[in-house]
Design an enzyme around this catalytic site. Structure first.
Site, PDB file in Angstrom:
ATOM      1  CG  HIS A   1      -2.166  -0.383   1.625  1.00  0.00           C
ATOM      2  ND1 HIS A   1      -3.146  -0.909   1.665  1.00  0.00           N
ATOM      3  CD2 HIS A   1      -2.078  -2.296   1.408  1.00  0.00           C
ATOM      4  CE1 HIS A   1      -3.917  -1.655   1.416  1.00  0.00           C
ATOM      5  NE2 HIS A   1      -3.049  -2.840   1.276  1.00  0.00           N
TER       6      HIS A   1
ATOM      7  CD  GLU B   1      -0.425   1.726   4.414  1.00  0.00           C
ATOM      8  OE1 GLU B   1      -0.308   2.931   3.708  1.00  0.00           O
ATOM      9  OE2 GLU B   1      -0.974   1.288   4.530  1.00  0.00           O
TER      10      GLU B   1
END
Length: 424
Positions: A304, A378
């Protein structure tokens, strides 16, 4: 740090377009509370979602409609929030970035390989993995695993060492469950290229492990973000919910503590969990893939952006799983490798306590299904709007991500060697 990306009002997407981008004149502010208020407090203050979009950030980042600028500054002053402007004109930046990527596409047409010069379309990504399977027929295998709501063919690529052994351990990776997070798609492509094209360098990673990778979990959303700068911030799937609202947040649609926390029941919200768990064809594909590999799966990794985090379960609660030390050990291996290689600091921790509660997430689901190591990674922010690293940053960011992925994989292989009884 991604924190909360609250509902984008349908006005932003469906309003009649005029020349230019619908985000023309929007500003992005980074905020810091003088009294240690939370992002949720800020959201309550700016809850008119047709005027404000709470993005994220260590100090909290908000995108503000041109007509709400004066009101917003008044609210900040009266609620003790300090601010600085990160982006004076979101629409202008988005339009420029789109034009740059289009020009790069024209200058460097797809030629059977994926470089790091630009962002690739969904069709190009599928073509790329198919070309790899043709180039390395004994080591690379492509499989159709389902279709998206709009009928796009979703394919996995399985990368092996070609020795023909069955029932090896598995590392499962996916990217792009959130449409706008283009750098995640790029990082997945880079990992595929490293494992396929540089086999001798990575032979140990493939000796007793197969790598199964789904490059794009949300193909409809991803393609929608590439139609124009107006759609660049689209996050969800594209299956209509009602006459006014489209899409579900795929990372809140998995059937593990679904809709308990970290989601909004408003169907227009960007963190809408869906009318029921696994309401989306795309998350059903992921469910079936996870379940089919759970007996052999040792690490699940979903990519992500943005935030510089390696997060492990649980997301639905602050409570740690019994095996959290194993998760912490592997995550630290990745974070430390990145820090040593590039100086970029990734924070490691449990999703629920490190960022914010997320119920119905894919990493929690995979962990509960039997993957002992399960992470959300992330990647760092980029561009003035954080979600749009320019093409010039792709090479640096994806290579850095691979350093962490490789280090985590090596630690997993060390911790979970292939049992002799499974070798045929």
């Amino acid at each position: 740090m991604k924190l909360l990306w609250y509902a984008m009002c349908s006005l932003f997407i469906t309003q009649t377009k005029v020349k230019g981008c619908i985000y023309d004149g929007f500003k992005v502010y980074e905020l810091t509370s003088k009294i240690h208020s939370s992002a949720l407090d800020l959201y309550r203050m700016v809850k008119n979602e047709s005027q404000y979009v709470l993005l994220s950030g260590r100090g909290t980042i908000v995108m503000v409609h041109p007509e709400a600028q004066a009101e917003f500054l008044y609210l900040l002053e009266n609620n003790q929030w300090e601010h600085r402007v990160l982006n004076q004109d979101v629409g202008l930046d988005l339009s420029n970035a789109f034009e740059t990527n289009r020009n790069l596409s024209n200058l460097y047409p797809y030629k059977g390989h994926a470089g790091t010069d630009r962002y690739y379309t969904f069709d190009e990504i599928n073509r790329y993995i198919e070309d790899l399977a043709q180039q390395y027929p004994s080591r690379v295998f492509v499989k159709t695993v389902g279709k998206s709501y709009e009928g796009r063919t979703m394919k996995t690529i399985r990368i092996t060492n070609g020795d023909g052994r069955a029932n090896k351990n598995v590392i499962l990776i996916d990217g792009g469950i959130h449409a706008r997070e283009w750098i995640a798609h790029a990082a997945v492509l880079y990992a595929i290229g490293e494992l396929s094209n540089n086999y001798q360098k990575h032979a140990q990673l493939l000796q007793d492990y197969d790598w199964v990778i789904l490059p794009v979990v949300n193909p409809d959303g991803y393609e929608f973000t590439q139609l124009s700068a107006d759609n660049r911030f689209w996050r969800k799937t594209r299956q209509p919910i009602n006459e006014s609202c489209i899409g579900t947040d795929g990372n809140r649609n998995f059937d593990f503590h679904w809709n308990e926390t970290g989601a909004y029941w408003d169907p227009c919200s960007t963190i809408y969990p869906g009318p029921k768990a696994f309401s989306e064809p795309e998350t059903i594909v992921m469910r079936d893939l996870i379940q089919s590999l759970a007996g052999r799966g040792k690490m699940y990794l979903t990519l992500h952006s943005y935030g510089q985090y390696i997060l492990y379960p649980y997301g639905y609660t602050n409570a740690l799983p019994v095996t959290w030390r194993d998760l912490e050990e592997v995550a630290r291996a990745g974070a430390n490798a990145i820090m040593e290689a590039t100086g970029t600091r990734y924070k490691v921790g449990c999703s629920g306590s490190s960022i914010y509660p997320i119920a119905g997430a894919s990493d929690d689901y995979a962990f509960n299904a039997g993957f002992p190591i399960s992470f959300t990674m992330e990647l760092p922010p980029g561009g003035a709007n954080k979600f749009d690293p320019p093409a010039s940053d792709i090479d640096r960011l994806v290579k850095e991500a691979w350093v962490g992925i490789e280090a985590m994989a090596r630690k997993v292989i060390q911790k979970y060697p292939l049992k002799e009884s499974t070798v045929l």
